[in-house]
Enzyme design. Structure first.
Site, PDB file in Angstrom:
ATOM      1  N   HIS A  55      -7.428 -64.238  10.260  1.00  0.00           N
ATOM      2  CA  HIS A  55      -6.585 -64.357  11.448  1.00  0.00           C
ATOM      3  C   HIS A  55      -6.092 -65.794  11.669  1.00  0.00           C
ATOM      4  O   HIS A  55      -5.131 -66.005  12.414  1.00  0.00           O
ATOM      5  CB  HIS A  55      -7.414 -63.898  12.661  1.00  0.00           C
ATOM      6  CG  HIS A  55      -6.611 -63.428  13.830  1.00  0.00           C
ATOM      7  ND1 HIS A  55      -5.365 -63.925  14.132  1.00  0.00           N
ATOM      8  CD2 HIS A  55      -6.881 -62.512  14.795  1.00  0.00           C
ATOM      9  CE1 HIS A  55      -4.918 -63.338  15.231  1.00  0.00           C
ATOM     10  NE2 HIS A  55      -5.819 -62.464  15.641  1.00  0.00           N
TER      11      HIS A  55
ATOM     12  N   LYS B 184       8.326 -42.778  28.434  1.00  0.00           N
ATOM     13  CA  LYS B 184       9.623 -43.422  28.719  1.00  0.00           C
ATOM     14  C   LYS B 184      10.499 -42.515  29.581  1.00  0.00           C
ATOM     15  O   LYS B 184      11.253 -42.993  30.434  1.00  0.00           O
ATOM     16  CB  LYS B 184      10.329 -43.776  27.412  1.00  0.00           C
ATOM     17  CG  LYS B 184       9.831 -45.085  26.804  1.00  0.00           C
ATOM     18  CD  LYS B 184      10.814 -45.648  25.788  1.00  0.00           C
ATOM     19  CE  LYS B 184      10.588 -47.130  25.594  1.00  0.00           C
ATOM     20  NZ  LYS B 184      11.581 -47.741  24.691  1.00  0.00           N
TER      21      LYS B 184
ATOM     22  N   MET C 272       9.979 -43.067  32.936  1.00  0.00           N
ATOM     23  CA  MET C 272      10.315 -44.452  33.311  1.00  0.00           C
ATOM     24  C   MET C 272       9.088 -45.362  33.381  1.00  0.00           C
ATOM     25  O   MET C 272       9.004 -46.274  34.194  1.00  0.00           O
ATOM     26  CB  MET C 272      11.070 -44.499  34.660  1.00  0.00           C
ATOM     27  CG  MET C 272      12.286 -43.590  34.735  1.00  0.00           C
ATOM     28  SD  MET C 272      13.569 -44.067  33.547  1.00  0.00           S
ATOM     29  CE  MET C 272      14.241 -45.508  34.362  1.00  0.00           C
TER      30      MET C 272
ATOM     31  N   PRO D  58       5.436 -47.828  27.910  1.00  0.00           N
ATOM     32  CA  PRO D  58       4.289 -47.265  27.183  1.00  0.00           C
ATOM     33  C   PRO D  58       3.135 -48.239  26.973  1.00  0.00           C
ATOM     34  O   PRO D  58       1.978 -47.824  26.990  1.00  0.00           O
ATOM     35  CB  PRO D  58       4.874 -46.830  25.835  1.00  0.00           C
ATOM     36  CG  PRO D  58       6.316 -47.128  25.846  1.00  0.00           C
ATOM     37  CD  PRO D  58       6.701 -47.715  27.156  1.00  0.00           C
TER      38      PRO D  58
END
Length: 626
Positions: free
Chosen positions: A341, A424, A427, A430
Site C-alpha cells: 500500500h 439511484k 435519489m 449508493p
C-alpha cells in the site's frame, strides 16, 4: 472550484466510464499544471474536528475537549499552523513525504499482512469458472493483458482520469509496475524502476514464484511483447521443473516478517554472497511478481471469502510482500492480486484489474491470435546462497506470519436483492447508502456509534492521495437511534436518514477538495515533533483517540469502485473491522475483516446486519412513497 453536482465522488465517473483506451492525451501531461495541495484554515479544521467528536462524548467530556481545542487554537496551534503554511509554500504537496513515512515506511509491524491490500479477480463470473488444469493457459492470458497495460503506461496512452473536465493526479500509476519496498532498520524505502518510453529504458522482466523457487524471464523479444502461447511455454517450463524437483527455500517468506527483522535478515543474506543482492534487485525491479500456488480455493459469485483469505493470508512463499503488484494464480484457474500500500492507493490496482477483467470478457476468455511460439530464451532461476541461519530466518518468518494470519476472519459476500440502480432511482447516493447501513449495523451489534474512516481521494491536487472522511456524524447517530426507537414514526426515521445522507455527501465533497481536517491535524502534530515541542494537549485528550484520531478508527472503510473488482485490508485496530465494498447495478459486494482473538467483533454478524440495514433503508423509502 469543482462544481460538478452529479459527481460528488470522483469514482462515479472514472470507474464507470473510463477504461484504458488509446488517447491523444498523454497519461502524465497535466502533472505540472495541477494545483498544489492546500493547507485548510485552522479555524475550519478545528470546528470540523469538534463536530466529529460529538457522537463519542457526554456533555462534560465534550465541554472539556472544547476548552482544549480553544486553547490550542489561540495558542500553540496558531504557531504550528503558521509554520505549516511556511513549509507548504516551498512544496507542491506539503503532506506527501510525511504521509509516506508516518503511514507506511516508519511502521515496524509486518506489512504484508497488516498494510497490503488484496483481492480476488472476478473472471469466475463470466468465462473462467474454477476448473483444474487451466492455471497455465489462463495465467498466460492474464499476464499478457497486464503487460499490455504496462505498455500503455510506458507509451503514456493510459487515459488521464478526470472528474468532468478536471484532470486528476496520475503519479501513483508510475508506482504500479517495477516498484518495491525495501526494508530498513528504522525506516523502509520505496524503489521505483519504472520509466515511460520518452524517459528511457524500463525493466521488462517478470518474476515467477513457485514452490519456494524464484524464476525470471523477459516479456519482450526483439522489441515486441511475447504472446500468451509464448508466456504459457515459460510458465509450463517453470511449473514442470517445480513439480518434478525439490522445493526451494522460500526466500519470499522473509518479506512477511516484522520490518526490522526482515532488514537484518536481508543484510545478512547480502553479506553471505554479493550475488544475493543482484538477485534481490532483479525481483525488486521486475514488472510484477507472478505466484503459482497449488491451492484450489472455493469461490462463487456470491461468496469470495475463501479465495480472498488465500490471497491475503495464504502461502507466504508465492508472493513478494514488498512488491507493489503480485498476481497470484491457483491450480483451479482462479486469480487474485496483492500489493504493498505504501507507493499507491487501492484505486490504482483496481484500475488495472478492471482493465484485465474487461479484456478477458471481450475475448471470451480466449487467446485469438497466433499459436506460433518463437525460440525465446528459457526462464532463468534465481538460486540464492543460503545457510542454516537464513533457513531458520525463513522458518521463523513463516511461523509468525501464519500465526497472525490464522487469527484473521475474512467474509466476502454479495447482497443480490438490489444494487446501484434502485438506490439511484430513489435519489440516494449508493456510497452513502452503504456507509449509513454500516453505521446502523455497527450500532445494532455493539450498542454504540462506531468511529469510522472512509477514504476520500485528494487527486485533484499534485501528488494527492487520500483524506479521512469521518462517516460517524451526529446526523448518522440520530438516525441510528431513531431506527432503534420503537416509538419513532417512519416519517421521522426517513427524515433523519435523509439528513444523514446530506451531511455525508457534503463532507465527502469537502474532503476531496482539500478541506478535510485529519491530515491537517497530522501536519500540526508533526511540526510540533520536528520542533521538539511537547505533544499538544489536543492529541493526548482521550476524545482524540476515542473518535478515531491517531489511526484508532474501529471501522476502516473504502469504496472499491463500481465494477466486479474487489479488495480489502485488515482492520485498523484490534477491536475493529476492515469494511470494503463494490457497488454494482444489481448488487453490493461486501468484504469484511476482523480479528478472531477479539471477543467483541464478529465479521459475519456485521455483514448480515449491513444486509438487514439495506432492506430497512429501502423499506423506509418505499413506505414514504405510499
Amino acid at each position: 472550484m469543482h462544481t460538478q453536482k452529479s459527481l460528488i465522488f470522483y469514482c462515479d465517473c472514472i470507474m464507470e466510464n473510463q477504461l484504458a483506451k488509446s488517447t491523444e492525451e498523454r497519461t502524465f501531461q497535466y502533472q505540472d499544471t495541477l494545483p498544489s495541495l492546500p493547507v485548510p484554515s485552522l479555524e475550519e479544521s478545528l470546528k470540523k474536528y469538534l463536530e466529529s467528536v460529538k457522537p463519542f462524548a457526554n456533555e462534560e467530556e465534550y465541554k472539556k475537549t472544547e476548552e482544549i481545542v480553544k486553547k490550542f487554537q489561540n495558542g500553540v496551534g496558531e504557531k504550528l499552523h503558521q509554520k505549516l503554511l511556511k513549509k507548504a509554500k516551498g512544496k507542491r504537496n506539503w503532506l506527501e513525504e510525511w504521509w509516506l513515512n508516518v503511514a507506511y515506511l516508519d511502521v515496524r509491524i509486518p506489512s504484508q499482512l497488516n498494510v497490503n491490500f488484496a483481492g480476488p479477480a472476478a473472471y469466475i463470473e463470466h468465462y473462467w469458472p474454477p476448473k483444474e488444469g487451466t492455471q497455465l493457459e489462463r495465467g498466460s492470458i492474464t499476464l499478457w493483458h497486464n503487460f499490455n497495460y504496462w505498455q500503455l503506461l510506458r507509451k503514456e496512452k493510459l487515459p488521464v482520469q478526470k472528474v468532468g473536465n478536471t484532470p486528476l493526479d496520475m503519479d501513483q500509476f508510475r508506482m504500479l509496475f517495477s516498484t518495491c519496498r525495501v526494508p530498513g532498520i528504522t525506516r523502509d524505502s520505496v524503489m521505483n524502476y519504472f520509466s515511460t518510453e520518452s524517459e528511457g529504458c524500463s525493466p521488462s522482466h517478470v518474476t515467477v514464484l513457485c514452490r519456494g523457487r524464484v524464476f525470471v524471464f523477459d516479456v519482450m523479444h526483439e522489441g515486441c511483447l511475447i504472446t500468451p502461447p509464448e508466456i504459457c511455454r515459460q510458465l509450463t517450463y517453470i511449473h514442470k521443473r517445480c513439480h518434478s524437483e525439490p522445493d526451494g527455500p522460500g526466500i519470499a517468506a522473509l518479506t512477511s516478517e516484522e520490518r526490522t527483522q526482515w532488514a537484518k535478515a536481508r543484510e545478512y543474506l547480502i553479506g553471505l554472497d554479493p550475488q544475493n543482492l543482484t538477485m534481490l534487485e532483479k525481483i525488486q525491479s521486475s514488472i510484477l511478481v507472478y505466484g503459482m500456488s497449488d491451492g484450489s480455493p472455493h469461490v462463487t459469485p456470491e461468496d469470495y471469502s475463501q479465495v480472498t483469505a488465500m490471497i491475503l493470508t495464504g502461502d507466504p512463499t508465492v508472493l513478494w510482500g514488498d512488491k507493489s503488484y503480485n498476481l497470484i494464480s491457483f491450480s483451479n484457474g482462479v486469480f487474485g492480486c496483492n500489493g504493498d500500500h505504501a507507493p499507491y492507493d487501492g484505486m490504482i490496482i483496481i484500475n488495472v484489474s478492471r482493465y484485465v477483467d474487461e479484456k478477458i470478457f471481450e475475448n471470451e476468455g480466449k487467446w485469438k491470435g497466433s499459436e506460433k511460439v518463437q525460440n525465446i530464451p528459457l526462464p532463468e532461476e534465481l538460486v540464492f546462497t543460503v545457510d542454516e541461519k537464513v533457513l531458520n530466518d525463513i522458518k521463523q518468518a513463516k511461523a509468525q506470519y501464519l500465526k497472525q494470519a490464522s487469527d484473521l476472519d475474512i467474509v466476502v459476500y454479495a447482497f443480490t436483492p438490489f444494487g446501484k440502480k434502485l438506490t439511484k432511482k430513489k435519489m440516494l447516493h449508493p456510497d452513502t447508502f452503504v456507509q449509513l447501513a454500516l453505521q446502523l449495523a455497527y450500532y445494532r451489534l455493539h450498542g454504540r456509534p462506531g468511529c469510522c474512516y472512509e477514504t476520500a481521494i485528494t487527486r485533484y491536487f499534485y501528488h494527492g492521495r487520500t483524506e479521512t472522511m469521518r462517516s460517524c456524524t451526529v446526523e448518522a447517530v440520530r438516525w441510528c437511534q431513531s431506527m432503534q426507537d420503537p416509538y419513532a414514526h417512519l416519517h421521522e426515521r426517513r427524515q433523519k436518514m435523509l439528513q444523514a445522507f446530506a451531511k455525508h455527501n457534503e463532507m465527502m465533497k469537502d474532503c476531496s477538495n482539500g478541506k478535510g481536517f485529519d491530515r491537517h491535524l497530522l501536519g500540526l502534530s508533526l511540526i510540533a515533533k520536528e520542533e521538539g515541542l511537547p505533544v499538544p494537549e489536543i492529541f493526548t485528550d482521550p476524545l482524540f483517540s476515542k473518535s478515531g484520531g491517531g489511526g484508532n478508527f474501529v471501522l476502516s472503510t473504502s469504496l472499491v469502485g463500481y465494477s466486479r473488482t474487489r479488495g480489502l485490508v485488515v482492520p485498523m485496530v484490534h477491536n475493529g473491522y476492515g469494511f470494503f465494498y463494490n457497488i454494482r447495478d444489481d448488487r453490493f459486494v461486501v468484504s469484511c475483516t476482523a480479528w478472531k482473538s477479539c471477543a467483541e467483533t464478529d465479521a459475519e454478524k456485521l455483514v448480515q446486519l449491513v444486509f438487514h440495514a439495506f432492506h430497512d433503508m429501502m423499506q423506509l423509502m418505499n413506505t414514504a412513497q405510499l
